[in-house]
Design an enzyme around this catalytic site. Sequence first.
Site, PDB file in Angstrom:
ATOM      1  CE  LYS A 265       5.995  24.824  26.254  1.00 40.77           C
ATOM      2  NZ  LYS A 265       4.903  25.052  25.282  1.00 40.77           N
ATOM      3  CE  LYS A 277       5.526  28.720  18.632  1.00 43.50           C
ATOM      4  NZ  LYS A 277       4.116  28.306  18.611  1.00 43.50           N
ATOM      5  CG  ASP A 288       6.635  28.086  25.097  1.00 42.73           C
ATOM      6  OD1 ASP A 288       5.516  28.103  25.643  1.00 42.73           O
ATOM      7  OD2 ASP A 288       6.948  27.268  24.210  1.00 42.73           O
ATOM      8  CG  ASP A 347       4.810  25.254  17.342  1.00 44.48           C
ATOM      9  OD1 ASP A 347       5.513  25.484  18.353  1.00 44.48           O
ATOM     10  OD2 ASP A 347       4.043  26.094  16.822  1.00 44.48           O
ATOM     11  CD  GLU A 349       7.144  23.554  22.315  1.00 46.20           C
ATOM     12  OE1 GLU A 349       6.399  23.453  21.328  1.00 46.20           O
ATOM     13  OE2 GLU A 349       7.024  24.472  23.155  1.00 46.20           O
ATOM     14  NE  ARG A 351       0.850  18.979  22.705  1.00 51.26           N
ATOM     15  CZ  ARG A 351      -0.224  19.324  21.996  1.00 51.26           C
ATOM     16  NH1 ARG A 351      -1.008  18.389  21.484  1.00 51.26           N
ATOM     17  NH2 ARG A 351      -0.525  20.592  21.826  1.00 51.26           N
TER      18      ARG A 351
HETATM   19  N1  BES Z   1       4.203  27.564  23.217  1.00 46.97           N
HETATM   20  C1  BES Z   1       3.153  27.252  22.324  1.00 46.97           C
HETATM   21  C2  BES Z   1       1.788  27.703  22.828  1.00 46.97           C
HETATM   22  C3  BES Z   1       1.595  29.192  22.972  1.00 46.97           C
HETATM   23  C4  BES Z   1       1.019  29.916  21.956  1.00 46.97           C
HETATM   24  C5  BES Z   1       1.937  29.832  24.124  1.00 46.97           C
HETATM   25  C6  BES Z   1       0.813  31.262  22.097  1.00 46.97           C
HETATM   26  C7  BES Z   1       1.733  31.179  24.275  1.00 46.97           C
HETATM   27  C8  BES Z   1       1.162  31.891  23.259  1.00 46.97           C
HETATM   28  C9  BES Z   1       3.088  25.742  22.113  1.00 46.97           C
HETATM   29  O1  BES Z   1       4.295  25.090  22.178  1.00 46.97           O
HETATM   30  C10 BES Z   1       2.537  25.538  20.751  1.00 46.97           C
HETATM   31  O2  BES Z   1       3.182  25.924  19.815  1.00 46.97           O
HETATM   32  N2  BES Z   1       1.362  24.926  20.658  1.00 46.97           N
HETATM   33  C11 BES Z   1       0.738  24.680  19.412  1.00 46.97           C
HETATM   34  C12 BES Z   1       0.204  23.285  19.422  1.00 46.97           C
HETATM   35  C13 BES Z   1      -0.233  22.770  18.082  1.00 46.97           C
HETATM   36  C14 BES Z   1       0.962  22.667  17.140  1.00 46.97           C
HETATM   37  C15 BES Z   1      -0.881  21.419  18.246  1.00 46.97           C
HETATM   38  C16 BES Z   1      -0.378  25.696  19.248  1.00 46.97           C
HETATM   39  O3  BES Z   1      -0.999  26.089  20.235  1.00 46.97           O
HETATM   40  O4  BES Z   1      -0.590  26.131  18.125  1.00 46.97           O
HETATM   41 ZN    ZN Z   2       5.745  25.964  23.308  1.00 45.90          ZN
HETATM   42 MN    MN Z   3       5.357  25.140  20.353  1.00 49.04          MN
END
Ligand code: BES
Ligand code: ZN
Ligand code: MN
Length: 497
Positions: A265, A277, A288, A347, A349, A351
Site C-alpha cells: 500500500k 479524517k 500511509d 477512508d 482506501e 484495501r
Molecule cells: N491509513 C488508515 C489506517 C491507519 C490509521 C494507519 C492510523 C495508521 C494509523 C486507513 O486508510 C484508514 O483510514 N482506515 C480506516 C478504516 C475504516 C474507515 C473502515 C480506519 O482504520 O479507521
Molecule cells: Zn490509509
Molecule cells: Mn484511510
Amino acid sequence: MKITLQTGNTAAIETELLVAFTTDTATGKDAKPEISLLTEDEVIRKAAANVLTTGEFASGSNETILLHTPAGLKATRLLLIGLGKTAKATPHDVRKAAGTAVRFAKPRKLRELAILLPNGFDAAATARAIAEGTILADFDPDTYRSDRKDQSIDSLTVLASDQKAADAGFNEGVIIGESQNFTRSLVNEPGNRMTPTILGQRAAEMAQAVGLKCEVFGADKLHELKMGAFWSVTQGSDEPPALIVIAYEPKTAPANGPVLGLVGKGITFDTGGISIKPSDNMEKMKYDMAGGAAMIGAMRAIAQIKPAVKVIAIVCAAENMPSGKAQKPGDVQIAMSGKSIEIINTDAEGRLVLADGLAYAKQLGATHLIDAATLTGAVAVALGQVNAGVFANDEETYKIFSDAVAKSGERFWRLPLDDDYREQIRSDIADIKNSGGRYGGAITAAMFLKEFAEDTPWIHLDIASMAWQDENKPWAAKGPTGVAVRSIVEWVRSYAK
Ligand code: BES
Ligand code: ZN
Ligand code: MN
C-alpha cells in the site's frame, strides 16, 4: 557509517568507545545478579572486573555502564551493556543492545566505536544482529532541522574471534540493515516531498543501483488494466498515481518454481477523502505508504542477497484527497478482478488499491502473495505498538512466514479470517462493501482483501500499529521503523531452499 568486521588483539584497538556485552547468570526470581562478561579476552575481563561486583550494574536488558581509561586497553572508554538473564538472551537481544551502544555514542559526540562479538551465541546470527542493530540505530528522523545535531557515526568495527564464522551473517546484516533504513527514509518524508511520482522515482533509482527491473506506470495503465478500485482512490487528487512494478528474476531460479508477489500500500498521504479524517494527528498519515516502502526496501535487500527464487513487487501509490473529482460514499466501483465494490467510507482506501494490486500480481504470474499495509487503526487498538497483525488463507504459507519472523526478530500476531466475518462486508447493491464497521476492523479489512487473493496462498500484514513509533527506544529513534522488511526478506529466502 562505515562498518567493518575484524579480528585481532582487542587490547590494542584504538577507539573512543569499546563495547562489550554481559548477561546475568543468576537463576531464581529475586536472586542477586551474577554478571558474566561475554568475552574470553583476559585484558577486558580484568578491566571490567571491579565494576561487575559492586552492585551498581545489574546487567538488565540494555542497561549500560561506562568506564573511562580502562586499565590495559588502548580504548579510551569501555562500555558494558546488559543482555538481561543468560537463559533468555538471544541474538535478537544482541541486536537491540548493539543499537543501544550506537545511540549511547551519538549524543556524546563519539564518532567511532568498536563492538566485541559476544560469545555464547551462534557467531553468524550474532554478527548479523550487530550489523543490523547498529545500522538501524544510526538512523535519525530529523532530516530537515537546520541544527541537526545527531549526525551519523563515522565508523564502527565489529571484533570477532573467528572471522570466517561471522562473515556471512555480518554481510547479510549490513544489506538488511541498510535496506530497512532505506525504507525508513522513504516513510519519513512528508507528503509534499513523497508524492506517488517521487516514490516511483526513488524505487526506479534504487532498482537501477542494485540491478533490478523496474517500471513505473501512470493513470493510463490503471485504465488499461481496468483497475477501478485503485483509480477510485486516486481520482480525487491532482497528484498522478504510480503503479510501481519491480522484478527480480535470477537465472538460478527454477523455471517452474514459485513466483512471489509482494504487494504494498503506497498511499503517500491519506486525508480520508470525502470521509475526511479529523485534523488531530492527520500529519501522521504521511506514513500511509509504509507498506509500499517496505516492499521497495525488501527488494533492495533481495537483489543483493540473491536468493534463487523469482519475486515481483507491486506498489500501488496514490494520494487520498477530497475534491470535486473525489469518489463519494455510496459510489460503486468495479475492481480489476471484475468484482463490484460499494464505497461506504472513502477512508477505507488501502484495501481498494490493494485489491487491484493483488489481482495484478496474480496476472503477472504470482503463485504466492504477501501484502503489507498500514491498513487499519483497529489493528493498533487490538495489538498496541508491540505487534503487527498477520493474516493468512493457507496454513503452509503461514508456517513459512512465522518461521521467517522467528529469524527476523520482528513481532507479528496472527488474527482470524473466519467466514462468519464476511457478513459484515456484505453489500445490498454490490458484491462487497469497503467497510465493515468498528468491530473487528482489522479483520474485516483482511476479509475484504481475501476476496481478491482468491485461491492463491496469501499473507496479509497490517503494519499500521508498528510502522511509526511515537517514543524513542534505547536502540532506535522514534519515527519510521521499517517494520516488515526483515520478515519479508526472510520469507522470500525460504522459497529458495
Ligand atoms: N491509513 C488508515 C489506517 C491507519 C490509521 C494507519 C492510523 C495508521 C494509523 C486507513 O486508510 C484508514 O483510514 N482506515 C480506516 C478504516 C475504516 C474507515 C473502515 C480506519 O482504520 O479507521
Ligand atoms: Zn490509509
Ligand atoms: Mn484511510
